[in-house]
Design a protein around this motif. Structure first.
Motif, PDB file in Angstrom:
ATOM      1  N   PHE A 713       0.805  -1.217   0.000  1.00  0.00           N
ATOM      2  CA  PHE A 713       0.000   0.000   0.000  1.00  0.00           C
ATOM      3  C   PHE A 713       0.837   1.266   0.000  1.00  0.00           C
ATOM      4  O   PHE A 713       0.355   2.332   0.348  1.00  0.00           O
ATOM      5  CB  PHE A 713      -0.944  -0.007   1.214  1.00  0.00           C
ATOM      6  N   GLY A 714       2.118   1.171  -0.358  1.00  0.00           N
ATOM      7  CA  GLY A 714       2.979   2.337  -0.385  1.00  0.00           C
ATOM      8  C   GLY A 714       4.431   1.915  -0.237  1.00  0.00           C
ATOM      9  O   GLY A 714       4.770   0.739  -0.409  1.00  0.00           O
ATOM     10  N   ASN A 715       5.278   2.863   0.083  1.00  0.00           N
ATOM     11  CA  ASN A 715       6.680   2.547   0.368  1.00  0.00           C
ATOM     12  C   ASN A 715       6.921   2.541   1.876  1.00  0.00           C
ATOM     13  O   ASN A 715       6.181   3.172   2.639  1.00  0.00           O
ATOM     14  CB  ASN A 715       7.601   3.566  -0.294  1.00  0.00           C
ATOM     15  N   CYS A 716       7.982   1.845   2.283  1.00  0.00           N
ATOM     16  CA  CYS A 716       8.349   1.758   3.691  1.00  0.00           C
ATOM     17  C   CYS A 716       9.815   2.154   3.833  1.00  0.00           C
ATOM     18  O   CYS A 716      10.655   1.712   3.055  1.00  0.00           O
ATOM     19  CB  CYS A 716       8.137   0.334   4.215  1.00  0.00           C
ATOM     20  N   VAL A 717      10.125   3.002   4.861  1.00  0.00           N
ATOM     21  CA  VAL A 717      11.504   3.461   5.032  1.00  0.00           C
ATOM     22  C   VAL A 717      12.112   2.903   6.321  1.00  0.00           C
ATOM     23  O   VAL A 717      13.158   3.378   6.776  1.00  0.00           O
ATOM     24  CB  VAL A 717      11.559   5.010   5.052  1.00  0.00           C
ATOM     25  N   GLU A 718      11.472   1.879   6.913  1.00  0.00           N
ATOM     26  CA  GLU A 718      12.025   1.263   8.112  1.00  0.00           C
ATOM     27  C   GLU A 718      13.254   0.449   7.730  1.00  0.00           C
ATOM     28  O   GLU A 718      13.178  -0.436   6.866  1.00  0.00           O
ATOM     29  CB  GLU A 718      10.964   0.370   8.759  1.00  0.00           C
ATOM     30  N   PRO A 719      14.450   0.716   8.301  1.00  0.00           N
ATOM     31  CA  PRO A 719      15.719   0.120   7.839  1.00  0.00           C
ATOM     32  C   PRO A 719      15.708  -1.402   7.787  1.00  0.00           C
ATOM     33  O   PRO A 719      16.132  -2.001   6.794  1.00  0.00           O
ATOM     34  CB  PRO A 719      16.742   0.653   8.832  1.00  0.00           C
ATOM     35  N   SER A 720      15.246  -2.055   8.842  1.00  0.00           N
ATOM     36  CA  SER A 720      15.292  -3.519   8.850  1.00  0.00           C
ATOM     37  C   SER A 720      14.357  -4.112   7.804  1.00  0.00           C
ATOM     38  O   SER A 720      14.656  -5.145   7.189  1.00  0.00           O
ATOM     39  CB  SER A 720      14.938  -4.052  10.243  1.00  0.00           C
ATOM     40  N   ASN A 721      13.234  -3.466   7.571  1.00  0.00           N
ATOM     41  CA  ASN A 721      12.301  -3.954   6.550  1.00  0.00           C
ATOM     42  C   ASN A 721      12.869  -3.749   5.144  1.00  0.00           C
ATOM     43  O   ASN A 721      12.671  -4.567   4.251  1.00  0.00           O
ATOM     44  CB  ASN A 721      10.962  -3.239   6.699  1.00  0.00           C
ATOM     45  N   ILE A 722      13.579  -2.620   4.959  1.00  0.00           N
ATOM     46  CA  ILE A 722      14.231  -2.383   3.663  1.00  0.00           C
ATOM     47  C   ILE A 722      15.252  -3.475   3.390  1.00  0.00           C
ATOM     48  O   ILE A 722      15.318  -4.050   2.308  1.00  0.00           O
ATOM     49  CB  ILE A 722      14.895  -0.999   3.641  1.00  0.00           C
ATOM     50  N   LYS A 723      16.061  -3.802   4.411  1.00  0.00           N
ATOM     51  CA  LYS A 723      17.114  -4.803   4.250  1.00  0.00           C
ATOM     52  C   LYS A 723      16.520  -6.168   3.913  1.00  0.00           C
ATOM     53  O   LYS A 723      17.107  -6.949   3.147  1.00  0.00           O
ATOM     54  CB  LYS A 723      17.931  -4.881   5.535  1.00  0.00           C
ATOM     55  N   ALA A 724      15.339  -6.452   4.474  1.00  0.00           N
ATOM     56  CA  ALA A 724      14.696  -7.748   4.230  1.00  0.00           C
ATOM     57  C   ALA A 724      13.779  -7.729   3.018  1.00  0.00           C
ATOM     58  O   ALA A 724      13.034  -8.692   2.783  1.00  0.00           O
ATOM     59  CB  ALA A 724      13.893  -8.149   5.466  1.00  0.00           C
TER      60      ALA A 724
END
Length: 839
Positions: A713-724
């Motif tokens: 539903f959009g983009n996410c800028v949470e670091p751990s979620n980006i890495k995964a």
């Protein structure tokens, strides 16, 4: 050139074949029971049945008229003349006009009206429906009884019915003779004219009667005036034409008989000599004469023991090569192929033997010969020219492979890799046949295919993939739909029916994305409905998968059903009764609407529209004209696919809608060039917001990609979620309540779909009597996501029309990319993992 001069120029001395044996061969090969209701073999007379669609003669379309015409699309002269003078519409005139009763030219007069005790006078009517004898008796009675009426006289007269008179001595003439010349009235008048003017020289009476054509009607022809051999030859040609599905045109046959009645035979006439008739000739008659001459030529070769298959140039009709243009395979048009087009004798013999053994359809035969021609031309450039089959090596096959790899279209443009691969495979198919049949035993084993000869797939330029018509162009076409089919002649259909048919076909093209052939092939029962949902049942002819099902809108279904109701009221060709869109005539190669006719109607429609604007603007911001050559039936299939791809439809769903086997084919509609990707990201990064709807633009396109990850539903800028890669969300996609959530307008359709899904989940939870915190959580998520949507939509409303259009276009591009990539990174960013140094 006179008929006698033509005869002297065309006839050859038939010393190489006995004419009696030739005539006997023709008799043995004629169909004995040919058209029994129309052909009178005893008198060599053909009388066409107006109700038979295989004969061109028909009744005048005016209901009260009994006169015959030579085509279903024409009127008799009287009705045409009266219609021109009238103020009625064509439909009203056909129903209301009643021509004056008179003798119809070209019809045998009715018998005399006088009748006694159920026996009718058999002599031809001459005046007032009476024969000449009874008309004379009535005239004498009327002179003695002025004012008498005919009907009472017919009932009371003592005159008796008279028997038939002997028929006219002109061969085949059905009219009754009159004395003293034993000729019918028509031929007696002609003989008197001949006797006065000597129109044909010094012919005596017997010679003159033998040269005369009988009294025949519009629907008739007679072969009686011809020599015995020429009669048999023309009858053979007629039967062969009939067997191939051609119509019998009595007018064309009469013209042929009139011009060739003094020839002893057609078997010795060359086509070049027959061309002397072409000046001021009746075109249908000349075409029929050429066809008969061809049929006689083929038959004469068989009579002499020559099989058409034994020739190195094949007459496709004579050999019986099935047509690829019709479902039945029946060949209606002439054609030829030559096996002498190859320089190498072994290749000439090989292709000839392959064709004799496999008997392919004409399309496959032409394709295989084309492939062999490419190989032959490549071998021509090799040392020795590829003449010695034993000397062919791997290098020669490599040269052949290069020829296929670099093959171009006739216009010099690039040929699709699939087409080149198919041609290369066709050449190897011929070689494989030769090896299996022992025809290439001397060929070296090194002259064979190799992996290095493979022609790889070539991706076209990404910016030129789409052949789809822009939606604004389709909207302009829709606004001029009333012009489609205007002035388009389609068989016997009325103009309004033609327009309705093509407008429905266009609607199906536009709304379903089916191929033109698949649209034309639709059956009458192609619509299935279930609780208000409609499905189109169609046949995937290309992939040989029938009765496929496609969901369609109610508006499209209703358009089809309206046409079907109208179609059921029409008189269509007999072969088209089960099809939604009928063929143009019964003689068409296929029994339904041909894609060629559909393409011509679409092309004429596009040309008739006054103005069609493109999306390109000139320097003054005025739209430039759209290229009308890009408007053709298949383009609407691309438009259908592009429309769904732009809307972000999942690639798997679109594959099913398009009925593609390979998902790679469907992905072509989702392909976006790197340039367009960067432009879309550059536009969209300025419209990113946080979960509260506050602007949170990314600093650059790279930041949009590198510092976020796409989630549903959009983009996410949470670091751990980006890495995964978006797979480590601790709150399980409750994005609207997350401070790292970064939506943008390209996600609006997905968010709205999620809101609907949450509402459905809430109803299920209530039905399950779930705990309050579950229901409340769903309510709060709905409200949170709804707030995101409202704030983004509000922001878009404040944009200028140009900016809003740019955002909408960027959203389409990004949704297409996500649909094809499963939500992965949009730009080609490479992640480099640095290994720690070894200690």
């Amino acid at each position: 050139m006179t008929v006698h001069a033509l005869s002297e120029a065309l006839v050859r001395d038939p010393t190489n074949a006995d004419s009696a044996e030739w005539a006997a061969w023709l008799r043995d090969n004629l169909e004995s029971n040919w058209r029994p209701d129309e052909w009178d073999a005893e008198h060599w007379m053909f009388t066409g049945d107006p109700a038979n669609p295989r004969t061109t003669t028909a009744k005048c379309p005016v209901r009260a008229c009994t006169r015959l015409v030579n085509s279903l699309s024409t009127w008799c002269e009287t009705c045409q003349r009266e219609f021109t003078k009238s103020s009625l519409s064509e439909a009203d005139f056909i129903v209301t006009f009643v021509p004056q009763p008179n003798r119809r030219l070209g019809q045998i007069p009715e018998p005399c009206r006088l009748e006694r005790d159920g026996v009718r006078c058999r002599r031809e009517s001459w005046s007032l429906g009476l024969c000449k004898a009874h008309a004379s008796t009535w005239a004498q009675w009327l002179s003695r009884h002025p004012g008498a009426e005919l009907e009472p006289w017919l009932a009371t007269t003592t005159s008796r019915p008279l028997p038939d008179l002997i028929t006219c001595i002109v061969a085949g003439c059905p009219r009754q003779q009159t004395q003293p010349l034993a000729l019918c009235q028509m031929h007696r008048n002609r003989w008197r004219t001949h006797s006065r003017q000597r129109l044909t020289g010094d012919l005596d009476f017997d010679s003159w009667t033998k040269s005369q054509l009988p009294y025949i009607g519009m629907q008739q022809f007679s072969l009686a005036p011809l020599s015995e051999v020429l009669r048999l030859e023309l009858l053979h040609g007629l039967q062969k034409r009939d067997a191939r599905g051609g119509k019998i045109d009595p007018q064309a046959v009469r013209w042929t008989v009139l011009n060739l009645q003094h020839l002893p035979s057609l078997a010795f006439v060359t086509p070049q000599e027959l061309d002397t008739l072409e000046r001021r000739a009746y075109s249908n008659g000349l075409a029929f004469l050429r066809e008969v001459r061809w049929a006689v030529g083929v038959a004469f070769e068989k009579f002499r023991g020559i099989d058409p298959e034994d020739k190195r140039t094949w007459d496709l009709v004579a050999v019986g090569v099935p047509s690829s243009a019709s479902i039945s395979g029946r060949r209606q048009h002439a054609g030829s192929v030559s096996f002498n087009q190859f320089s190498q004798p072994w290749l000439r013999d090989l292709t000839w033997e392959w064709a004799r053994a496999t008997r392919p359809k004409s399309g496959k035969l032409g394709h295989r010969l084309r492939a062999c021609r490419v190989a032959s031309q490549a071998l021509d450039q090799r040392p020795g020219g590829g003449m010695d089959i034993a000397a062919l090596q791997f290098a020669d096959m490599a040269a052949v492979a290069d020829a296929f790899r670099s093959l171009l279209k006739k216009d010099g443009t690039a040929m699709q890799s699939k087409t080149r691969r198919d041609l290369q495979a066709a050449f190897h198919e011929i070689l494989d046949f030769g090896r299996e049949e022992g025809l290439l035993d001397r060929m070296s084993g090194s002259f064979t295919r190799h992996n290095s000869h493979r022609i790889p797939d070539e991706d076209p330029n990404e910016d030129e993939i789409g052949k789809a018509l822009p939606e604004p162009v389709i909207s302009q076409l829709d606004s001029h739909l009333d012009l489609l089919g205007h002035d388009f002649i389609y068989g016997l259909l009325e103009p309004e029916d033609v327009k309705a048919m093509f407008q429905t076909a266009y609607t199906v093209l536009r709304d379903t994305g089916r191929r033109p052939w698949e649209v034309g092939n639709l059956s009458l029962n192609c619509i299935d409905s279930d609780n208000g949902d409609y499905t189109l049942i169609w046949n995937n002819h290309k992939a040989r998968r029938n009765r496929r099902r496609l969901p369609i809108t109610a508006a499209t279904a209703h358009a089809i059903l309206r046409w079907r109701e109208r179609r059921l009221m029409l008189d269509v060709p007999s072969r088209s009764v089960n099809y939604l869109f009928p063929a143009i005539t019964d003689g068409s190669g296929i029994p339904h609407l041909n894609s060629g006719n559909l393409a011509r109607a679409i092309r004429a429609w596009a040309d008739s529209i006054p103005v069609i604007h493109s999306e390109v603007l000139d320097e003054d911001s005025n739209p430039l004209p759209f290229d009308r050559l890009l408007i053709y039936p298949y383009a609407f299939r691309h438009s259908y696919a592009q429309r769904h791809a732009d809307a972000g439809v999942d690639v798997d769903v679109l594959r099913d809608l398009m009925d593609h086997r390979s998902i790679q084919t469907t992905l072509g509609y989702f392909s976006v060039s790197l340039k367009r990707k960067r432009e879309a990201v550059e536009t969209m990064r300025h419209h990113v917001v946080d979960r509260h709807g506050r602007p949170a633009p990314m600093g650059s396109s790279t930041a949009y990609e590198a510092r976020s990850v796409a989630v549903p539903f959009g983009n996410c800028v949470e670091p751990s979620n980006i890495k995964a890669g978006g797979k480590k969300c601790p709150i399980r996609f409750q994005c609207a309540g997350c401070g790292f959530y970064r939506p943008d307008p390209s996600y609006l359709p997905a968010v709205e779909d999620h809101i609907r899904s949450l509402k459905a989940d809430r109803e299920v939870a209530l039905a399950m009597d779930a705990a309050n915190f579950v229901v409340n959580n769903l309510d709060e998520q709905v409200e949170a996501f709804r707030g995101v949507v409202e704030r983004m939509q509000g922001t878009l409303e404040w944009l200028s029309p140009e900016d809003r259009e740019a955002v909408e276009e960027a959203s389409k591009v990004l949704r297409k990319i996500r649909a094809s990539s499963g939500g992965r990174t949009l730009l080609p960013l490479t992640v480099v993992t640095h290994e720690e140094p070894t200690r």
